[in-house]
Design a protein around this motif. Sequence first.
Motif, PDB file in Angstrom:
ATOM      1  N   PHE A  89       0.744  -1.188   0.285  1.00 39.64           N
ATOM      2  CA  PHE A  89       0.057   0.073  -0.058  1.00 39.64           C
ATOM      3  C   PHE A  89       0.840   0.978  -0.066  1.00 39.64           C
ATOM      4  N   CYS A 119      -5.810  -1.269  -9.388  1.00 37.35           N
ATOM      5  CA  CYS A 119      -5.871   0.361  -8.968  1.00 37.35           C
ATOM      6  C   CYS A 119      -4.824   0.943 -10.236  1.00 37.35           C
ATOM      7  N   THR A 122      -6.278   4.689 -10.963  1.00 31.61           N
ATOM      8  CA  THR A 122      -6.414   5.657  -9.821  1.00 31.61           C
ATOM      9  C   THR A 122      -6.017   6.995 -10.675  1.00 31.61           C
ATOM     10  N   ARG A 128      -1.836   1.710  -5.285  1.00 39.09           N
ATOM     11  CA  ARG A 128      -2.537   1.835  -3.760  1.00 39.09           C
ATOM     12  C   ARG A 128      -1.396   2.789  -2.989  1.00 39.09           C
ATOM     13  N   TYR A 156     -10.538   0.955   5.405  1.00 29.44           N
ATOM     14  CA  TYR A 156     -10.294   0.917   3.839  1.00 29.44           C
ATOM     15  C   TYR A 156     -11.354   1.940   3.334  1.00 29.44           C
ATOM     16  N   THR A 159     -10.560   0.070  -2.358  1.00 31.30           N
ATOM     17  CA  THR A 159      -9.601  -1.150  -2.745  1.00 31.30           C
ATOM     18  C   THR A 159      -8.146  -0.547  -2.574  1.00 31.30           C
ATOM     19  N   CYS A 160      -8.104   0.666  -3.036  1.00 27.75           N
ATOM     20  CA  CYS A 160      -6.741   1.371  -3.355  1.00 27.75           C
ATOM     21  C   CYS A 160      -6.191   2.448  -2.296  1.00 27.75           C
ATOM     22  N   ARG A 161      -7.178   2.476  -1.331  1.00 35.15           N
ATOM     23  CA  ARG A 161      -6.631   3.354  -0.251  1.00 35.15           C
ATOM     24  C   ARG A 161      -7.275   2.932   1.353  1.00 35.15           C
TER      25      ARG A 161
END
Length: 410
Positions: A89, A119, A122, A128, A156, A159-161
């Motif tokens: 991440f 991701c 984004t 991420r 969360y 999904t990406c943060r």
Amino acid sequence: MLSLGNCLDGHSLYCLLITTVTAVILQVPGASSIVAPSSNCYALDNSSHIFDFSSWLGQPFEYDGKDSDLVVRFCKDVESRSQTGYVDFGRFDKLNHFVAGSGHINFVQEFYNGDLLNCERTHDKMGRTAQVNIICGSCSNGQCTGELGCICNVTYESTCRVLVELAIPCKEQGVRVFQGFTVGFHPRSWEIVYNGMTQLGFDKSHHAFSFGTEQTYVALYMTAIASLSTLVQKPTVKIFPEHGLKVGLSGSGATGRPPTTLSPTMLVVDWSCEKAHDTPYEVDITIPVEGYEPIQFTLTKMCEYPQGKGGGTTRGWAIFGVASCIFIVLSTLFCCGGFVYKTRVERQRGLDALPGMTILSACLEAVSGGSHYSRAEDTNSAFINQASWERQPDAAQGTWKTSERKYGSI
């Protein structure tokens, strides 16, 4: 209350203490600087006090919850663990983002450029990412029981943060830093002081950062945030050893003119060696700032020879000698080239070269033979004689009369 006068009344311990403290103060060449921490793992709180977490660099904090199994390595990275392996991440942003928080959050760390799995699209193109909110103390729910703190909760956003709340026992706050202040060798540089902190190489005397003996001055440029620039006061200077190096300050920075980012002030350090020294001289410059710790840095000056009257004379003679050698070499080359050209021209015309003289002897005669200064009459006579033997004998023409000093063609 004890005073210095009590020394006369037999308070020997008090007198010893006063003497020792005074000796220590006198031996210190300058106060300590606010030096940039050894790593980027530090932050300034909302009151501009510094917190150095360099000793925490890489310290792991694990969180094992119902929906998440996550690890934060302090100032390193954030990873989520699952049956499929580790999911990155992001890594700690060293340049920008260990900053003060708000509310019950004391500091915020940002982690960028994590895994791209699901991701890739984004908005920031960083894959991420993670944000770690640091609380100085314990979790609100009282979870932390260890001495090094723990992760309070994990959220969360997508999904990406991921957002992580981390509680740690923050150390006592450090000194108050004058943020935004810089000192450099150019108007837009900050080699010496950056963001109010002295950089490595100028925090104390470093031989590798010394200025040479021949450098008689150095110009420094100072900038500050415009709204705080009026807090900057006139600089002062201390030298160690005290004698042997003459130092003066000049320029707009020396008069206390407020520096800004759009209009830097210049502080010129004029120095000259009065006495040679085996080790470099330390020039400690202090710039007081109202309400903040002063800006302090050290310039190191070499003095291999004195730059006074004697040193200047020696250098002058050295320069004169080098210039003389260059002049002699160029004169010799010019002379020899001229005589070679003259000889070839004379042979083409069927004339003999200079009688009794070779080209080499003529060059030597022209360069070194004239050890005295020739008078104007001698120079003119030489010009006339040369013109006379260059001309062909002609009975119809009159002869040259040097006493009449008539130059040119007839």
